[in-house]
Design an enzyme around this catalytic site. Structure first.
Site, PDB file in Angstrom:
ATOM      1  N   SER A 243       0.839  -0.898   0.065  1.00  0.00           N
ATOM      2  CA  SER A 243      -0.199   0.083   0.183  1.00  0.00           C
ATOM      3  C   SER A 243       0.436   0.953  -0.074  1.00  0.00           C
ATOM      4  CB  SER A 243      -1.405   0.096   1.192  1.00  0.00           C
ATOM      5  OG  SER A 243      -2.144   1.265   1.363  1.00  0.00           O
ATOM      6  N   ASP A 376      -6.151  -3.996  -1.771  1.00  0.00           N
ATOM      7  CA  ASP A 376      -5.270  -3.478  -1.585  1.00  0.00           C
ATOM      8  C   ASP A 376      -4.365  -4.402  -0.114  1.00  0.00           C
ATOM      9  OD1 ASP A 376      -3.979  -2.171   1.157  1.00  0.00           O
ATOM     10  OD2 ASP A 376      -4.918  -0.429   0.617  1.00  0.00           O
TER      11      ASP A 376
END
Length: 513
Positions: A243, A376
């Site tokens: 991320s 993610d």
């Protein structure tokens, strides 16, 4: 086959049918003639002969044995004969028409290649690399080899056995051209070949996810550079991020961004992407399942990271191996004898890897790359340290772990733990803290006055975030000092000797080859 030859065959068939009652022999003759015709191009027998349907051919019986079917002229341009080839229709061909040869589809197809053809081309490209004279020629031919390997990765194992390492090492040894060296480095990365490490073991940097809280990580990275006098890409052999950690990892590893520049860009992009009205965001969330403008986010990533592919970053000899998890976006290829426990690939652009890793649900839309839909990485592995260790050991199986530095993006007191911290980051930290020695594993994760959201852009709160980071650095000065000492430790005489012997051995083999 001419018409006369066909008459001979047909007469033989008629003779057998007329004078032999042996059904088995008749069937054998018919079968042989049929197989013979099937091997011929239609142009051989189709220019002067017309075929009739098989259904119209009378069966051989006792009554017609004595009056068998024979060739009879039906017109000035053709003949009618029994159709022994299934599926052929009646056709009248002009004697003046040009005969056309029908080429089978498998002969003209460019998408189907046999394993031997693919391997033969790979070996041909290896030879062309070995005999190339000019630097431009070497670059061009090595890039052709790279393209072939990317298209057919199954050839890697065989060409390694056939000596591709020796060929590339010999070319590298005899060339001082920077571009030649760069493309050879990419070839080594693609083939899974790694040169000796600068330290006595593997030095790993792992960065958690956390949105704009990544500013904490930048401050801690700045501390490492101040204590060592070296840039981050010089301190680590392997960098892993998820991320927001992926953004930082690619920035300091692949692109060598200055930390001050990175901080400014971080704030600029965050303000542009996360600064929108609640009404607009709610509308986006209902229509596209993303609160923020995904197209704008992708635009910023493309401008920031460009169109460079992950594997191309390996052309820089000082670029650390980098990965984004849990689908591992690699700028390297594992040695063919080893296989990672994680799916992954190197045929992606840098911005695509970052985009996929930071596709936080409800924040941005999912990211589709090929046939896979990415979200993610922090959903499953917000602390990617264990993944980084696993990957690094596949690349350098004969090296020990020298140092692991893991950066978190903030935590609060135990009664207010962030929801991401409990199942992922903290669990991984507890496991590694129990398994790895204290002088190898270092986890830095500052306590925060307030746990900020991933999309926080309030200047006052971001300033408080930086103050929390500075306070944490002062309290953990000794720990940082110890970690930097381990990071900068060099090889002993014995290990240097082994590296020298191995390199000389490869050089000698390349000369012999």
């Amino acid at each position: 086959m001419s018409l006369t030859q066909w008459k001979v065959l047909n007469s033989l068939r008629v003779y057998v049918a007329k004078f032999s009652n042996n059904k088995k022999l008749q069937n054998v003759i018919h079968k042989e003639i049929t197989q013979l015709l099937q091997k011929l191009q239609p142009s051989v027998y189709g220019s002067d002969i017309r075929f009739i349907e098989t259904d119209n051919v009378p069966a051989v019986t006792e009554e017609n044995k004595r009056t068998p079917t024979v060739l009879e002229p039906k017109s000035d341009t053709g003949y009618t004969l029994p159709n022994v080839l299934q599926g052929l229709r009646s056709k009248k061909v002009s004697s003046e028409a040009e005969t056309k040869v029908i080429t089978p589809k498998w002969k003209t197809s460019t998408t189907v290649s046999s394993k031997l053809v693919i391997l033969a081309k790979a070996n041909k490209l290896m030879v062309s690399v070995a005999i190339a004279q000019s630097d431009d020629s070497k670059i061009h031919r090595i890039e052709e080899l790279l393209t072939h390997i990317k298209q057919f990765p199954e050839v890697k194992r065989q060409i390694i056995k056939d000596g591709v390492y020796r060929v590339l090492l010999r070319v590298q040894r005899h060339s001082n051209n920077v571009n030649v060296q760069a493309v050879i480095n990419e070839a080594f990365a693609l083939l899974g070949y790694c040169k000796p490490l600068p330290g006595y073991g593997i030095r790993i940097l792992s960065i958690d996810g956390g949105g704009t809280r990544g500013l904490l990580v930048i401050e801690m990275l700045r501390k490492l550079e101040e204590l060592t006098g070296k840039r981050i890409y010089e301190l680590f052999d392997y960098i892993c991020g998820v991320s927001t950690g992926a953004i930082i990892a690619c920035s300091v590893g692949v692109f060598r961004r200055d930390l001050d520049v990175l901080t400014s860009l971080y704030r600029e992009i965050s303000n542009e992407v996360f600064n929108q009205s609640a009404i607009w965001g709610t509308g986006n969330l209902m229509w596209s399942h993303s609160y923020y403008d995904t197209a704008l986010w992708e635009k910023n990533l493309k401008e920031y990271f460009g169109q460079i592919e992950l594997i191309q970053s390996a052309r820089d000899p000082k670029c650390p191996k980098s990965t984004v998890t849990p689908y591992v976006f690699r700028n390297y290829s594992l040695p063919y004898k080893f296989q990672s426990q994680y799916m992954g690939g190197y045929n992606h652009k840098v911005w695509e890897a970052v985009r996929a890793s930071a596709a936080a649900p409800t924040y941005f839309e999912e990211c589709k790359l090929g046939n896979l839909l990415h979200q993610d990485g922090g959903i499953l592995v917000n602390n990617p340290t264990a993944v980084a260790i696993h990957e690094a050991k596949q690349i350098w199986p004969n090296y020990p772990i020298q140092c692991v530095v893991s950066f978190g993006t903030g935590r609060t007191v135990p009664s207010h733990l962030d929801i991401n911290e409990v199942p992922t980051s903290n669990t991984v930290h507890t496991m590694l803290n129990d398994l790895l020695p204290g002088n190898v594993y270092y986890r830095f994760n500052p306590y925060l006055t307030e746990m900020l959201s991933m999309s926080e852009i309030n200047p006052t709160k971001l300033e408080q975030l930086e103050r929390d980071a500075l306070m944490y650095l002062r309290r953990n000065e000794d720990k940082f000092q110890h970690a930097t000492k381990v990071l900068c430790a060099t090889k002993g005489p014995a290990q240097k000797m082994m590296d020298w012997i191995n390199s000389k051995g490869e050089t000698i083999m390349s000369i012999i080859k």
